[in-house]
Design an enzyme around this catalytic site. Structure first.
Site, PDB file in Angstrom:
ATOM      1  N   ALA A  85     -36.552  -4.058   2.884  1.00  0.00           N
ATOM      2  CA  ALA A  85     -36.825  -2.622   2.771  1.00  0.00           C
ATOM      3  C   ALA A  85     -36.125  -1.907   3.916  1.00  0.00           C
ATOM      4  CB  ALA A  85     -38.331  -2.383   2.839  1.00  0.00           C
ATOM      5  N   ASP A 145       0.858  -1.189   0.000  1.00  0.00           N
ATOM      6  CA  ASP A 145       0.000   0.000   0.000  1.00  0.00           C
ATOM      7  C   ASP A 145       0.890   1.232   0.000  1.00  0.00           C
ATOM      8  OD1 ASP A 145      -3.247   0.255   0.926  1.00  0.00           O
ATOM      9  OD2 ASP A 145      -2.038   2.082   0.993  1.00  0.00           O
ATOM     10  N   PHE A 186     -16.525  -9.926  -5.332  1.00  0.00           N
ATOM     11  CA  PHE A 186     -17.944  -9.823  -4.953  1.00  0.00           C
ATOM     12  C   PHE A 186     -18.150  -9.860  -3.440  1.00  0.00           C
ATOM     13  CE2 PHE A 186     -17.798 -11.649  -9.237  1.00  0.00           C
ATOM     14  CZ  PHE A 186     -18.625 -10.778  -9.923  1.00  0.00           C
ATOM     15  N   LEU A 187     -17.054  -9.734  -2.664  1.00  0.00           N
ATOM     16  CA  LEU A 187     -17.226  -9.863  -1.214  1.00  0.00           C
ATOM     17  C   LEU A 187     -18.014  -8.692  -0.635  1.00  0.00           C
ATOM     18  CD1 LEU A 187     -15.106  -7.750   0.296  1.00  0.00           C
ATOM     19  CD2 LEU A 187     -13.469  -9.510  -0.289  1.00  0.00           C
ATOM     20  N   LYS A 204     -19.480  -7.548 -13.127  1.00  0.00           N
ATOM     21  CA  LYS A 204     -19.440  -6.904 -11.801  1.00  0.00           C
ATOM     22  C   LYS A 204     -20.454  -5.756 -11.709  1.00  0.00           C
ATOM     23  CE  LYS A 204     -18.084  -5.333  -7.837  1.00  0.00           C
ATOM     24  NZ  LYS A 204     -17.720  -5.882  -6.594  1.00  0.00           N
ATOM     25  N   LYS A 233     -23.941  -0.421   7.139  1.00  0.00           N
ATOM     26  CA  LYS A 233     -24.607  -1.686   7.438  1.00  0.00           C
ATOM     27  C   LYS A 233     -23.944  -2.250   8.700  1.00  0.00           C
ATOM     28  CE  LYS A 233     -22.559  -5.318   5.075  1.00  0.00           C
ATOM     29  NZ  LYS A 233     -22.430  -6.200   3.932  1.00  0.00           N
ATOM     30  N   THR A 276     -13.301  -2.622  -8.975  1.00  0.00           N
ATOM     31  CA  THR A 276     -14.422  -2.439  -9.905  1.00  0.00           C
ATOM     32  C   THR A 276     -14.064  -1.291 -10.842  1.00  0.00           C
ATOM     33  OG1 THR A 276     -15.906  -3.108  -8.164  1.00  0.00           O
ATOM     34  CG2 THR A 276     -16.892  -1.999 -10.068  1.00  0.00           C
ATOM     35  N   ARG A 335     -18.946   5.035   4.311  1.00  0.00           N
ATOM     36  CA  ARG A 335     -19.067   5.585   2.954  1.00  0.00           C
ATOM     37  C   ARG A 335     -20.523   5.479   2.477  1.00  0.00           C
ATOM     38  NH1 ARG A 335     -13.827   2.765   0.154  1.00  0.00           N
ATOM     39  NH2 ARG A 335     -14.389   1.098   1.611  1.00  0.00           N
ATOM     40  N   CYS A 372     -19.792   0.600  -2.733  1.00  0.00           N
ATOM     41  CA  CYS A 372     -19.964   0.010  -4.061  1.00  0.00           C
ATOM     42  C   CYS A 372     -21.270   0.374  -4.766  1.00  0.00           C
ATOM     43  CB  CYS A 372     -19.825  -1.504  -3.969  1.00  0.00           C
ATOM     44  SG  CYS A 372     -18.148  -1.975  -3.561  1.00  0.00           S
TER      45      CYS A 372
HETATM   46  C1  UDX Z   1     -12.507  -1.747  -3.236  1.00  0.00           C
HETATM   47  C2  UDX Z   1     -12.288  -1.862  -4.731  1.00  0.00           C
HETATM   48  O1  UDX Z   1     -10.990  -1.970  -5.030  1.00  0.00           O
HETATM   49  C3  UDX Z   1     -13.092  -0.881  -5.467  1.00  0.00           C
HETATM   50  O2  UDX Z   1     -12.869  -0.894  -6.810  1.00  0.00           O
HETATM   51  C4  UDX Z   1     -14.438  -1.362  -5.204  1.00  0.00           C
HETATM   52  O3  UDX Z   1     -15.344  -0.764  -6.041  1.00  0.00           O
HETATM   53  C5  UDX Z   1     -14.735  -1.113  -3.750  1.00  0.00           C
HETATM   54  O4  UDX Z   1     -13.880  -1.882  -2.989  1.00  0.00           O
HETATM   55  P1  UDX Z   1     -11.720  -0.723  -1.103  1.00  0.00           P
HETATM   56  O5  UDX Z   1     -10.904  -1.895  -0.784  1.00  0.00           O
HETATM   57  O6  UDX Z   1     -13.017  -0.569  -0.395  1.00  0.00           O
HETATM   58  O7  UDX Z   1     -11.983  -0.676  -2.667  1.00  0.00           O
HETATM   59  O8  UDX Z   1     -10.911   0.637  -1.003  1.00  0.00           O
HETATM   60  P2  UDX Z   1     -10.119   1.246   0.221  1.00  0.00           P
HETATM   61  O9  UDX Z   1     -10.543   0.617   1.493  1.00  0.00           O
HETATM   62  O10 UDX Z   1     -10.196   2.709   0.029  1.00  0.00           O
HETATM   63  O11 UDX Z   1      -8.627   0.760  -0.051  1.00  0.00           O
HETATM   64  C6  UDX Z   1      -7.856   1.084  -1.144  1.00  0.00           C
HETATM   65  C7  UDX Z   1      -6.394   1.058  -0.723  1.00  0.00           C
HETATM   66  O12 UDX Z   1      -5.574   1.254  -1.881  1.00  0.00           O
HETATM   67  C8  UDX Z   1      -6.013   2.139   0.284  1.00  0.00           C
HETATM   68  O13 UDX Z   1      -5.403   1.557   1.396  1.00  0.00           O
HETATM   69  C9  UDX Z   1      -5.030   3.027  -0.488  1.00  0.00           C
HETATM   70  O14 UDX Z   1      -4.020   3.592   0.326  1.00  0.00           O
HETATM   71  C10 UDX Z   1      -4.461   2.042  -1.484  1.00  0.00           C
HETATM   72  N1  UDX Z   1      -3.849   2.664  -2.655  1.00  0.00           N
HETATM   73  C11 UDX Z   1      -4.494   3.637  -3.360  1.00  0.00           C
HETATM   74  C12 UDX Z   1      -2.577   2.240  -3.073  1.00  0.00           C
HETATM   75  O15 UDX Z   1      -1.973   1.397  -2.444  1.00  0.00           O
HETATM   76  N2  UDX Z   1      -2.042   2.789  -4.189  1.00  0.00           N
HETATM   77  C13 UDX Z   1      -2.641   3.787  -4.873  1.00  0.00           C
HETATM   78  O16 UDX Z   1      -2.080   4.268  -5.879  1.00  0.00           O
HETATM   79  C14 UDX Z   1      -3.912   4.213  -4.437  1.00  0.00           C
HETATM   80  C1  UDX Z   2     -21.832  -5.015  -2.038  1.00  0.00           C
HETATM   81  C2  UDX Z   2     -22.089  -6.316  -2.828  1.00  0.00           C
HETATM   82  O1  UDX Z   2     -23.060  -7.109  -2.128  1.00  0.00           O
HETATM   83  C3  UDX Z   2     -20.798  -7.071  -3.016  1.00  0.00           C
HETATM   84  O2  UDX Z   2     -21.036  -8.225  -3.828  1.00  0.00           O
HETATM   85  C4  UDX Z   2     -19.801  -6.163  -3.694  1.00  0.00           C
HETATM   86  O3  UDX Z   2     -18.561  -6.801  -3.833  1.00  0.00           O
HETATM   87  C5  UDX Z   2     -19.610  -4.890  -2.895  1.00  0.00           C
HETATM   88  O4  UDX Z   2     -20.864  -4.246  -2.713  1.00  0.00           O
HETATM   89  P1  UDX Z   2     -21.460  -4.330   0.496  1.00  0.00           P
HETATM   90  O5  UDX Z   2     -21.614  -2.935  -0.011  1.00  0.00           O
HETATM   91  O6  UDX Z   2     -20.308  -4.661   1.368  1.00  0.00           O
HETATM   92  O7  UDX Z   2     -21.402  -5.356  -0.740  1.00  0.00           O
HETATM   93  O8  UDX Z   2     -22.776  -4.694   1.332  1.00  0.00           O
HETATM   94  P2  UDX Z   2     -24.214  -5.309   1.031  1.00  0.00           P
HETATM   95  O9  UDX Z   2     -24.487  -6.341   2.053  1.00  0.00           O
HETATM   96  O10 UDX Z   2     -24.397  -5.683  -0.371  1.00  0.00           O
HETATM   97  O11 UDX Z   2     -25.159  -4.062   1.376  1.00  0.00           O
HETATM   98  C6  UDX Z   2     -25.109  -2.859   0.629  1.00  0.00           C
HETATM   99  C7  UDX Z   2     -26.180  -1.906   1.106  1.00  0.00           C
HETATM  100  O12 UDX Z   2     -27.471  -2.381   0.761  1.00  0.00           O
HETATM  101  C8  UDX Z   2     -26.213  -1.682   2.612  1.00  0.00           C
HETATM  102  O13 UDX Z   2     -26.395  -0.308   2.876  1.00  0.00           O
HETATM  103  C9  UDX Z   2     -27.420  -2.462   3.082  1.00  0.00           C
HETATM  104  O14 UDX Z   2     -28.012  -1.902   4.229  1.00  0.00           O
HETATM  105  C10 UDX Z   2     -28.330  -2.349   1.876  1.00  0.00           C
HETATM  106  N1  UDX Z   2     -29.293  -3.454   1.757  1.00  0.00           N
HETATM  107  C11 UDX Z   2     -28.863  -4.716   1.484  1.00  0.00           C
HETATM  108  C12 UDX Z   2     -30.658  -3.208   1.886  1.00  0.00           C
HETATM  109  O15 UDX Z   2     -31.082  -2.054   2.115  1.00  0.00           O
HETATM  110  N2  UDX Z   2     -31.533  -4.234   1.720  1.00  0.00           N
HETATM  111  C13 UDX Z   2     -31.135  -5.502   1.455  1.00  0.00           C
HETATM  112  O16 UDX Z   2     -31.991  -6.389   1.313  1.00  0.00           O
HETATM  113  C14 UDX Z   2     -29.750  -5.759   1.327  1.00  0.00           C
END
Ligand code: UDX
Ligand code: UDX
Length: 432
Positions: A254, A31, A154-155, A206, A322, A123, A329, A262
């Site tokens: 709901a 990182d 997809f986690l 995705k 959640k 993504t 975010r 995401c």
């Molecule tokens: C992820 C996915 O990668 C994003 O595309 C998806 O849509 C959402 O989930 P996430 O892991 O949640 O992103 O992002 P974040 O927790 O902000 O972590 C990104 C990391 O990348 C940070 O620790 C940041 O410091 C690092 N980073 C960023 C690098 O190491 N190099 C860079 O040039 C920019």
């Molecule tokens: C999501 C996708 O599920 C995952 O596959 C992708 O990789 C990243 O984006 P995440 O954002 O971590 O994951 O959480 P998720 O459990 O999907 O919930 C997203 C939002 O939807 C939350 O704010 C949750 O409260 C809301 N939600 C979810 C609802 O309002 N109703 C539901 O039935 C399910």
């Protein structure tokens, strides 16, 4: 055992790297954020994710998981470099900001001194795989060869480790089928379907998946509004619908709409991609509009009960987007708190793990040490995040400390009949 470097140790990168180490691989998580890497090297996690701390520690102690800020070190023995940096929205038009992916691709290109496979987990808009390949090619100083494979993640936060180790499917896209099959080898022990396709299709899978899930949420939220008006109960409607195999029961809760890192940005990015190609993403626009209305409707319910909000005290139970995460975010709590503050209300709040992050985003709230403390002196209590610890509260105690026993349950965690019998004014979501 394969040697893997994961660039970006955020929610996706840290979980992915740790799970690959758990599967027996040699993993270096890289990182650019020195503080984050120093924290990880001192045995602490920069994020809250259930089950992750133990897994990181075990694999770190076994010598299978290392942390660095150095590309030279991270890529030295790597056969695979995963890109898992963040891809936020770039501003008003909703397109994805690829600065971080581009920066990672440049660094990978500059340090490329042996053949390897670059795997994109972030993504990214359709076409980014080709962009990464062209950047690496432009920066490459040696004749080392590389292939780019798209492998969207997809986690879900809150269950990230389980999702990573038990995926419903693995999607791989590449112009080089052999490279995609080599990446597939990393996942064989997970015994799940593996789909190998081209780059653009993998990237689209995705976006389409996230947009579909967001659509289900906005759909059930629209039904919830109609249920409220007509006297039906959306929770039971969803259960009744879910038994139909063609519909299924998940993602039909709901509530206050979707948040997180995401769904909001991915739906907007997909709309942006569609619009730039002359397509008209009408349904996705409706999905987004319904989502933001859902937060306004919850505040309307409080206003309907209390009249003018100026000077009123409103408590928020839960702040994270959640349960089981500290991620704020695009959390509904941010919109709701700002709407309440704008109308002159005093806002008290508590979240089991997200308060430290929340303080930075919402400095004008009164942060409390538990749910009962939030309720003290409140004219209304809003359930914003459905943490388990809010489901079994002593509601007599809650009522005793509130100024007015009004509950707006944005996540339908309480039984309205019971609360009304106790003397609360209770409004759920999509329940008459
Ligand atoms: C992820 C996915 O990668 C994003 O595309 C998806 O849509 C959402 O989930 P996430 O892991 O949640 O992103 O992002 P974040 O927790 O902000 O972590 C990104 C990391 O990348 C940070 O620790 C940041 O410091 C690092 N980073 C960023 C690098 O190491 N190099 C860079 O040039 C920019
Ligand atoms: C999501 C996708 O599920 C995952 O596959 C992708 O990789 C990243 O984006 P995440 O954002 O971590 O994951 O959480 P998720 O459990 O999907 O919930 C997203 C939002 O939807 C939350 O704010 C949750 O409260 C809301 N939600 C979810 C609802 O309002 N109703 C539901 O039935 C399910």
């Amino acid at each position: 055992m394969r040697s893997i470097c994961v660039v970006g140790t955020g929610y996706v990168g840290l979980v992915t790297g740790t799970c690959f180490a758990e599967l027996g691989n040699q993993v270096t998580c890289l990182d650019v954020d020195e503080a984050k890497i120093a924290l990880l090297n001192s045995g602490k996690l920069p994020i809250y994710e259930p089950g992750l701390a133990d897994l990181v520690q075990r694999n770190f102690n076994m010598g299978r998981l290392r942390f660095t800020t150095s590309y030279a070190e991270g890529m030295a023995a790597a056969e695979f470099v995963f890109i898992a940096v963040n891809t936020p929205s770039s501003g008003d038009n909703g397109g994805a900001d690829l600065r971080f992916v581009e920066s990672a691709a440049k660094s990978i290109g500059r340090h490329l001194d042996h053949d390897l496979i670059i795997v994109n987990k972030s993504t990214v808009p359709i076409g980014t795989g080709d962009l990464v390949a062209s950047i690496v090619l432009a920066e490459r100083k040696t004749d080392a060869r590389f292939s780019v494979v798209s492998n969207p993640e997809f986690l879900r936060e809150g269950s990230a480790v389980a999702d990573c180790l038990n995926p419903d499917r693995v999607v791989l896209g590449s112009t080089n089928r052999t490279a995609a099959e080599t990446v597939a080898g990393l996942y064989l022990s997970l015994r799940c379907p593996i789909i190998i396709t081209d780059l653009a299709t993998a990237e689209m899978i995705k976006y389409a998946s996230n947009a579909m899930l967001a659509t289900r949420i906005s759909f059930i939220n629209e039904i919830a509004e109609v249920c409220e008006a007509l006297g039906a109960d959306v929770k039971q409607v969803a259960i009744g619908m879910g038994y139909d195999k063609r519909i299924g029961s998940s993602f039909l809760e709901a509530g206050l709409g979707y948040g997180g890192s995401c769904f909001p940005k991915d739906v907007k990015a997909l709309m942006h991609m569609a619009s730039t190609q002359g397509c008209h993403p009408q349904m996705l626009q409706a999905v987004t509009d319904i989502n933001s209305d859902q937060r306004k409707r919850a505040v309307d319910k409080v206003r309907n009960q209390l009249g003018r909000l100026e000077g009123k005290h409103v408590g928020l139970l839960g702040l994270a987007f959640k349960p089981n995460t500290d991620d704020m975010r695009e959390a509904a709590a941010v919109d709701i708190a700002n709407m309440l503050l704008a109308e002159g209300a005093h806002v008290r709040a508590y979240d089991p793990v997200a308060m430290e992050v929340a303080r930075g985003l919402l400095p004008n709230l009164t942060y409390c040490h538990d749910a009962y403390d939030v309720a003290r002196g409140c004219d209304a209590l809003m359930i914003v995040t459905e943490w388990n610890e809010f489901k079994q509260l002593d509601m007599e105690r809650v009522k005793a400390v509130m100024r007015q026993p009004v509950i707006v349950d944005g996540r339908n965690i309480y039984d309205g009949t019971t609360l009304r019998e106790m003397g609360f004014t209770y409004q759920g979501t999509g329940r008459s």
